[in-house]
Design a protein around this motif. Structure first.
Motif, mmCIF file in Angstrom:
data_model
loop_
_atom_site.group_PDB
_atom_site.id
_atom_site.type_symbol
_atom_site.label_atom_id
_atom_site.label_comp_id
_atom_site.label_asym_id
_atom_site.label_seq_id
_atom_site.Cartn_x
_atom_site.Cartn_y
_atom_site.Cartn_z
ATOM 1 N N THR A 194 -9.499 -0.010 -9.550
ATOM 2 C CA THR A 194 -9.667 1.434 -9.728
ATOM 3 C C THR A 194 -10.159 2.087 -8.449
ATOM 4 N N TRP A 195 -11.155 1.473 -7.834
ATOM 5 C CA TRP A 195 -11.697 2.025 -6.590
ATOM 6 C C TRP A 195 -10.651 1.997 -5.477
ATOM 7 N N SER A 196 -9.885 0.917 -5.391
ATOM 8 C CA SER A 196 -8.877 0.798 -4.342
ATOM 9 C C SER A 196 -7.807 1.880 -4.482
ATOM 10 N N VAL A 197 -7.337 2.102 -5.704
ATOM 11 C CA VAL A 197 -6.315 3.124 -5.924
ATOM 12 C C VAL A 197 -6.877 4.515 -5.639
ATOM 13 N N ALA A 198 -8.095 4.790 -6.103
ATOM 14 C CA ALA A 198 -8.700 6.113 -5.886
ATOM 15 C C ALA A 198 -8.954 6.370 -4.409
ATOM 16 N N ALA A 199 -9.473 5.362 -3.695
ATOM 17 C CA ALA A 199 -9.729 5.536 -2.262
ATOM 18 C C ALA A 199 -8.433 5.734 -1.493
ATOM 19 N N GLY A 200 -7.383 4.993 -1.872
ATOM 20 C CA GLY A 200 -6.094 5.191 -1.216
ATOM 21 C C GLY A 200 -5.518 6.571 -1.467
ATOM 22 N N VAL A 319 0.440 12.595 -5.663
ATOM 23 C CA VAL A 319 0.319 11.759 -6.859
ATOM 24 C C VAL A 319 1.663 11.174 -7.272
ATOM 25 N N ILE A 320 2.731 11.965 -7.209
ATOM 26 C CA ILE A 320 3.998 11.509 -7.792
ATOM 27 C C ILE A 320 4.913 10.823 -6.787
ATOM 28 N N LEU A 321 4.733 11.070 -5.484
ATOM 29 C CA LEU A 321 5.631 10.464 -4.509
ATOM 30 C C LEU A 321 5.347 8.972 -4.365
ATOM 31 N N GLY A 322 6.397 8.191 -4.362
ATOM 32 C CA GLY A 322 6.244 6.746 -4.262
ATOM 33 C C GLY A 322 6.132 6.114 -5.637
ATOM 34 N N ARG A 323 7.151 5.367 -6.039
ATOM 35 C CA ARG A 323 7.176 4.833 -7.401
ATOM 36 C C ARG A 323 6.026 3.862 -7.652
ATOM 37 N N ASP A 324 5.778 2.979 -6.693
ATOM 38 C CA ASP A 324 4.703 2.006 -6.877
ATOM 39 C C ASP A 324 3.335 2.694 -6.914
ATOM 40 N N ARG A 325 3.151 3.667 -6.018
ATOM 41 C CA ARG A 325 1.875 4.392 -6.001
ATOM 42 C C ARG A 325 1.680 5.171 -7.295
ATOM 43 N N ALA A 326 2.751 5.796 -7.775
ATOM 44 C CA ALA A 326 2.640 6.546 -9.029
ATOM 45 C C ALA A 326 2.282 5.623 -10.185
ATOM 46 N N ARG A 327 2.849 4.424 -10.196
ATOM 47 C CA ARG A 327 2.497 3.456 -11.242
ATOM 48 C C ARG A 327 1.021 3.083 -11.174
ATOM 49 N N ASP A 328 0.536 2.836 -9.949
ATOM 50 C CA ASP A 328 -0.876 2.462 -9.804
ATOM 51 C C ASP A 328 -1.794 3.591 -10.272
ATOM 52 N N ILE A 329 -1.455 4.824 -9.891
ATOM 53 C CA ILE A 329 -2.285 5.963 -10.307
ATOM 54 C C ILE A 329 -2.240 6.129 -11.815
ATOM 55 N N GLY A 336 -9.407 7.022 -12.207
ATOM 56 C CA GLY A 336 -9.048 6.953 -10.799
ATOM 57 C C GLY A 336 -8.861 8.323 -10.187
ATOM 58 N N LEU A 337 -8.266 9.245 -10.947
ATOM 59 C CA LEU A 337 -8.065 10.596 -10.453
ATOM 60 C C LEU A 337 -9.406 11.298 -10.203
ATOM 61 N N GLY A 338 -10.350 11.115 -11.125
ATOM 62 C CA GLY A 338 -11.664 11.731 -10.953
ATOM 63 C C GLY A 338 -12.412 11.186 -9.754
ATOM 64 N N ILE A 339 -12.315 9.876 -9.511
ATOM 65 C CA ILE A 339 -12.986 9.287 -8.345
ATOM 66 C C ILE A 339 -12.375 9.819 -7.056
#
Length: 432
Positions: A194-200, A319-329, A336-339
């Motif tokens: 969660t932290w990794s995705v939010a920080a990215g 948030v939506i660009l990048g299929r893999d990133r969107a899946r992680d978010i 994750g969005l709040g962090i």
């Protein structure tokens, strides 16, 4: 005898503390050996430029330590001018220098005490607190003394807050980079993923915000090129003035980009006591003949009132660009969005505090975006776009697809897992 043994067992050994304090001192010395000579070099250059006014040699150390104070966020009064608007690009470079030194201190301290022990659960934090506390005190102490005594600095509440945030954010960044969030009280409950995705996501948003600020500035210069060109005609050598102004504006680049974001968000940029310039309102306040400052005066087209939509679009696309990133978010959902929004707000608030201040006369006695409202407004507009992006991901079914994909993976690996070989097939006496 037993009480004495218990006391000896629970008392911390002084050797790690001595090594920790010495390591922190050496890191501060390394930083000072870079910062102080650099300040004297710049002061000597300015002294040579001002030699025609027969300035005394005592101006060199005064300017050197005044520069150190200003870059760190303090207020300085010298030569009849007030300076509290830090050259933010230099401040950012100094911040990375301090953060890198703190990172080495944390790494060395963690090597002395890798983890908390059951017998002494507070020992790790006591050692780490000693390391970081020594680093901060030894760096800030000489800075404050020399800046006040020699550099004519004044410790105002805003200046002290800037210096405090400058050091605390550098130390926090170093601790998180080395140890992660598991050692920090209140954050250890968060999953590493969660932290990794939010920080990215927060990092992506910050870079996108820089790009947006640059695009808006370039567009403004192109649209109002006539006004920008007039700023150079007042100088005796327009070419030399243009080069010099570009260098000066580059030194304040982070503050300029943040001011552009504040202008887009509607909170605008204050120009002394003459009002605020934003996408919603214009001002005719006199400003110095500098390219980006010329963009703050005059009337704006009516369509500039739609500028906050750019921040919403920025949050949506990140948030939506990048299929893999969107899946992680989508997998981390609103947590994750709040962090990410929290990290973004802290970064913008620190930038807001360093983006405003005084820079001499000519209407810049109180210049910059509002430190109280600009970070909130920018983060709110971007947050709206981020929330819309997460909702779009959910409506598109990508989140469900991600979950089903994970379940299928588990079933696949479960089916392909080899069955255990019966013990009676292989005899221990047989050759293998």
């Amino acid at each position: 005898m037993s009480a004495k043994m218990v006391l000896m067992h629970t008392s911390p050994h002084p050797q790690p503390y001595r090594r920790t304090i010495f390591a922190a001192l050496m890191e501060v010395v390394k930083i000072d050996l870079i910062v102080v000579p650099a300040g004297f070099v710049v002061a000597i250059v300015f002294w040579i430029i001002g030699l025609g006014s027969q300035l005394p040699y005592s101006a060199i150390p005064e300017w050197a330590f005044a520069l150190w104070a200003t870059v760190s966020g303090l207020s300085v009064s010298t030569l009849g001018f007030d300076f509290s608007l830090a050259p933010s690009l230099v401040t950012l470079g100094l911040w990375f220098l301090v953060a890198t030194g703190a990172k080495r201190v944390v790494r060395a301290t963690a090597a002395d005490s890798p983890t908390e022990s059951v017998e002494d659960p507070g020992g790790w934090w006591a050692l780490m607190g000693t390391a970081l506390g020594t680093f901060v005190v030894v760096y800030a102490g000489p800075l404050l003394v020399l800046s006040i005594v020699v550099g004519q600095a004044t410790v105002t509440p805003l200046g002290f807050l800037r210096l405090f945030l400058f050091l605390v954010t550098a130390v926090a960044w170093a601790l998180i980079r080395v140890r992660g969030i598991g050692d920090i009280p209140g954050l250890s409950m968060l999953a590493d993923e969660t932290w990794s995705v939010a920080a990215g996501l927060a990092r992506r948003l910050l870079w996108a915000a820089v790009a947006l600020g640059a695009i808006v500035l370039v567009a403004g210069i192109v649209i109002r090129w006539g006004d920008v060109d007039d700023t150079l005609q007042v100088y005796s050598s327009p070419v030399a003035a243009g080069i010099g102004l570009i260098v000066v504006q580059a030194l304040f680049a982070p503050s300029i980009f943040y001011s552009a974001l504040s202008w887009i968000a509607g909170t605008g940029v204050s120009i002394g006591d003459a009002g605020t310039s934003s996408a919603f309102r214009s001002t005719s306040a006199p400003v110095p003949d500098v390219h980006v400052l010329r963009l703050l005066g005059g009337d704006y087209p009516a369509w500039t009132a739609a500028a906050p939509a750019l921040l919403v679009l920025l949050g949506l696309l990140c948030v939506i660009l990048g299929r893999d990133r969107a899946r992680d978010i989508a997998a981390q959902s609103w947590t994750g969005l709040g962090i990410a929004i929290g990290i973004l707000f802290v970064a913008f608030e620190v930038l807001a505090l360093f983006a405003g201040g005084a820079l001499g006369p000519l209407g810049l006695s109180g210049f910059g975006p509002s430190a109280l409202t600009s970070a909130l407004a920018i983060t709110a507009w971007i947050g709206v776009g981020m929330a819309a992006g997460l909702l779009l991901i959910r409506l598109s079914g990508l989140h469900t697809e991600y979950t089903e994909f994970s379940d299928d993976d588990e079933d696949f690996y479960a089916e392909d897992e080899p069955e255990p070989i019966a013990d009676d097939i292989v005899n221990d006496d047989e050759r293998r």
